[in-house]
Design a protein around this motif. Structure first.
Motif, PDB file in Angstrom:
ATOM      1  N   LYS A 195       1.503  -4.786   7.374  1.00  0.00           N
ATOM      2  CA  LYS A 195       2.420  -3.758   6.877  1.00  0.00           C
ATOM      3  C   LYS A 195       1.725  -2.418   6.643  1.00  0.00           C
ATOM      4  N   ILE A 196       0.416  -2.390   6.772  1.00  0.00           N
ATOM      5  CA  ILE A 196      -0.340  -1.162   6.549  1.00  0.00           C
ATOM      6  C   ILE A 196      -0.367  -0.349   7.837  1.00  0.00           C
ATOM      7  N   PRO A 197      -0.022   0.935   7.773  1.00  0.00           N
ATOM      8  CA  PRO A 197      -0.064   1.767   8.991  1.00  0.00           C
ATOM      9  C   PRO A 197      -1.464   1.768   9.618  1.00  0.00           C
ATOM     10  N   PRO A 198      -1.546   1.780  10.939  1.00  0.00           N
ATOM     11  CA  PRO A 198      -2.860   1.771  11.613  1.00  0.00           C
ATOM     12  C   PRO A 198      -3.756   2.929  11.199  1.00  0.00           C
ATOM     13  N   SER A 199      -3.158   4.040  10.783  1.00  0.00           N
ATOM     14  CA  SER A 199      -3.946   5.217  10.421  1.00  0.00           C
ATOM     15  C   SER A 199      -4.595   5.113   9.041  1.00  0.00           C
ATOM     16  N   SER A 200      -4.245   4.088   8.273  1.00  0.00           N
ATOM     17  CA  SER A 200      -4.778   3.971   6.919  1.00  0.00           C
ATOM     18  C   SER A 200      -6.284   3.736   6.945  1.00  0.00           C
ATOM     19  N   PRO A 201      -7.055   4.428   6.090  1.00  0.00           N
ATOM     20  CA  PRO A 201      -8.500   4.213   6.037  1.00  0.00           C
ATOM     21  C   PRO A 201      -8.876   2.907   5.333  1.00  0.00           C
ATOM     22  N   ILE A 202      -7.929   2.319   4.652  1.00  0.00           N
ATOM     23  CA  ILE A 202      -8.174   1.076   3.922  1.00  0.00           C
ATOM     24  C   ILE A 202      -7.338  -0.035   4.538  1.00  0.00           C
ATOM     25  N   ARG A 203      -8.003  -1.167   4.780  1.00  0.00           N
ATOM     26  CA  ARG A 203      -7.321  -2.342   5.321  1.00  0.00           C
ATOM     27  C   ARG A 203      -7.242  -3.412   4.239  1.00  0.00           C
TER      28      ARG A 203
END
Length: 477
Positions: free
Chosen positions: A304-312
Motif C-alpha cells: 500500500k506504500i507508494p513506490p516513491s516513498s523513501p521508507i518501506r
C-alpha cells in the motif's frame, strides 16, 4: 382553467423540498425561500401550458332554454386550442402554507355542436369558446403527520370567469345564437362552482403520494440516513423551514446515537432558492455508525506504500525508528494495523471541519509462515481538518492530517523512542490512511432531494455547529 392532475406535481414538489431531512432539536433543516417558491411556480406554469392542450375533454349534453323554448344540445369533439397562464403570484402564508394566484388565464376551446327541439327542428355545426378573464386562487396548508411525512390540505379556494365569448357556425346558426346567453351562463356556472370542489379528491390523492415518499435512503451496505420530519413546518412571510431528524443508522440495528443534536438555525436570506443545514450531530451519527460496525480500521503493508516513498514497510527500513528490529526479524516485511479506539469526534468551526481521533496501532513483523510477531502497540491521537463540497448532488469532502502524537502502550522489543516513531506513523497517515479516507469521502452521500429538481451551483459553507448548502435549482415538473 387549471386541470386537477396538473396541480399535483407542483404541490408535490413544494412539499417534497420542504421535507428534506428522536430528539427535540433537528439534525438537519431544510429551507425553501421566496425565490425558490417563485421558481417552482414558474416551472409549474410551463408544465401546465405544455401538457394541458393534450387533455381529453368528455362530451357534454344538456338542456337550455330561451324565450320559453327548451332545446336539447350535445357538444362533442372538444379540443383545447390554446391555454395561456400568466406569471403566477405566489407567497407564503405564515402558519398555514402557500398561496397561489393566477389571473388572467386565457383559453380557446373548439368543437362541434348539435341541437334539437322535439321533432320540430334540429341542426348542428362548429363552435368556439374563448375567455381571457378566468382566475384561480388557492391557499394550500402544509404540515406533517405524526410519523414524519408531509401533509397538505386545501385551506381556501376560489375560481371563476367574468365573461366568455361563444361563437357558433353551421346550419341556421343565426337562429341558435339566441341561445348563446344561456350557454354562456352554463359555462360560467361550471367554471365558478365546480373547480374548487374537484380539488378536494386531488388533495387526498397527493397526500397518499406524500405518505409513500421515502423518509430515509441507504447510503451503503452499512448505513442509512433518515430525514423524517420531526415537527410541523415553520412558515413565515419569506420561507418554509422544516426540521428533520437527520441521523445515520447502522442497517439492521437502528441504534440511536448516544448524544443529542444541539440547537441551530439557518439565516433567513433570499439569495438562493434552497438552503440545507446539516448539523454536527448528523456527521457524528455517521461516525458512530461506522465505529459501531467496526469499520474504522485499516491494515497497512508495503504493497500500500507508494513506490516513491523513501521508507518501506520492512524491518531493515524501520530499524532507524525501531532500533534492533532488523536483528530480531531480519529481512522481514512489517504490517501496521490501525483501528479506532473510540468514536472519532467531529466539530464544525467557521470555515473548517476538525476531527479528533484516538487510534490503537499495532506494528508487527510478518514471519515466513505468514503469522505476525508483535513489535509494539501505540496509541495515536490525531488531529484532522476537513473541507466539504457538493459534486453531482452529493455532499463530499476531503481531509488533511494536521498533527499526530503517540504514546507507547506496550513494546515487545525493548525500549522505543516514540518521538522517532511519530515520524513514520505520520508518513503512513499521509501516504495511506488519509488518501483512503478521502477516497471514501469522494463518493459522498446524496443530498435529500427529488427527481424533478437539479441543484445549480451549490455553495457550501462551514459554520459553527453546522454546514450550510445554499443552492439554486432547475425544476423539471
Amino acid at each position: 382553467m387549471l386541470p386537477g392532475n396538473m396541480r399535483q406535481p407542483a404541490l408535490l414538489i413544494l412539499l417534497c423540498f420542504t421535507s428534506l431531512v428522536s430528539g427535540t432539536n433537528p439534525g438537519m433543516i431544510g429551507l425553501l425561500t421566496s425565490k425558490g417558491l417563485y421558481a417552482v411556480s414558474s416551472a409549474f406554469v410551463q408544465m401546465v401550458q405544455e401538457k394541458v392542450t393534450k387533455l381529453n375533454i368528455p362530451d357534454l349534453s344538456g338542456t337550455t332554454s330561451a324565450a320559453g323554448i327548451h332545446v336539447d344540445y350535445n357538444i362533442k369533439n372538444i379540443k383545447i386550442e390554446s391555454f395561456k397562464l400568466p406569471t403566477p403570484e405566489t407567497n407564503f402564508l405564515p402558519g398555514v402554507g402557500v398561496a397561489l394566484s393566477l389571473y388572467p388565464i386565457s383559453f380557446q376551446v373548439t368543437g362541434s355542436w348539435s341541437v334539437h327541439y322535439l321533432t320540430i327542428f334540429s341542426g348542428g355545426g362548429d363552435f368556439q369558446v374563448y375567455s381571457s378573464s378566468f382566475f384561480l386562487k388557492l391557499a394550500v396548508g402544509v404540515t406533517s403527520t405524526d410519523d414524519g411525512y408531509p401533509r397538505m390540505w386545501l385551506d381556501k379556494c376560489s375560481s371563476g370567469v367574468n365573461d366568455v365569448d361563444v361563437q357558433i357556425w353551421g346550419g341556421t346558426s343565426w337562429f341558435y345564437s339566441m341561445f348563446l346567453g344561456p350557454i354562456k351562463d352554463t359555462v360560467k356556472h361550471v367554471l365558478n362552482a365546480q373547480i374548487c370542489d374537484k380539488l378536494q379528491p386531488i388533495i387526498k390523492q397527493v397526500n397518499q403520494k406524500l405518505h409513500n415518499l421515502p423518509v430515509s435512503y441507504q447510503v451503503d451496505k452499512y448505513s442509512e440516513f433518515e430525514y423524517s420530519i420531526i415537527s410541523p413546518p415553520n412558515i413565515d412571510d419569506n420561507s418554509i423551514e422544516v426540521d428533520s431528524k437527520g441521523e445515520f443508522y447502522y442497517i439492521g440495528h437502528h441504534q440511536e446515537a448516544p448524544f443529542q443534536p444541539q440547537s441551530f438555525s439557518l439565516p433567513h436570506i433570499n439569495d438562493y432558492m434552497l438552503y440545507l443545514g446539516i448539523s454536527e450531530f448528523s456527521l457524528n451519527s455517521a461516525a458512530f455508525v461506522y465505529y459501531t460496525a467496526n469499520l474504522l480500521k485499516i491494515t497497512i503493508d508495503d504493497d500500500k506504500i507508494p513506490p516513491s516513498s523513501p521508507i518501506r514497510l520492512n524491518t531493515k527500513s524501520l530499524a532507524a525508528f525501531l532500533p534492533g528490529v532488523d536483528k530480531l526479524y531480519p529481512n522481514m516485511l512489517v504490517e501496521i494495523s490501525v483501528s479506532a479506539e473510540k468514536q472519532p469526534l467531529l466539530t464544525l468551526q467557521m470555515d473548517k471541519i476538525m476531527t479528533q481521533a484516538a487510534l490503537l496501532t499495532q506494528i508487527s513483523a510478518v514471519l515466513p509462515n505468514a503469522s505476525l510477531a508483535p513489535i509494539c502497540i501505540v496509541e495515536a491521537h490525531v488531529n484532522i481538518s476537513g473541507k466539504p463540497s457538493v459534486v453531482n448532488n452529493n455532499l463530499t469532502g476531503s481531509m488533511t492530517l494536521n498533527g499526530l502524537s503517540l504514546s507507547l502502550v506496550k513494546s515487545y522489543i525493548g525500549e522505543i523512542d516514540v518521538h522517532k516513531l511519530e515520524n513514520i506513523m505520520s508518513l503512513m497517515g499521509k501516504l495511506v490512511v488519509i488518501p483512503k479516507v478521502n477516497e471514501m469521502l469522494k463518493r459522498g452521500f446524496p443530498l435529500p432531494s427529488v427527481k424533478v429538481a437539479k441543484l445549480v451551483n451549490p455553495v457550501v459553507k462551514v459554520n459553527k455547529g453546522y454546514i450550510t448548502v445554499a443552492t439554486n435549482a432547475n425544476f423539471n415538473l
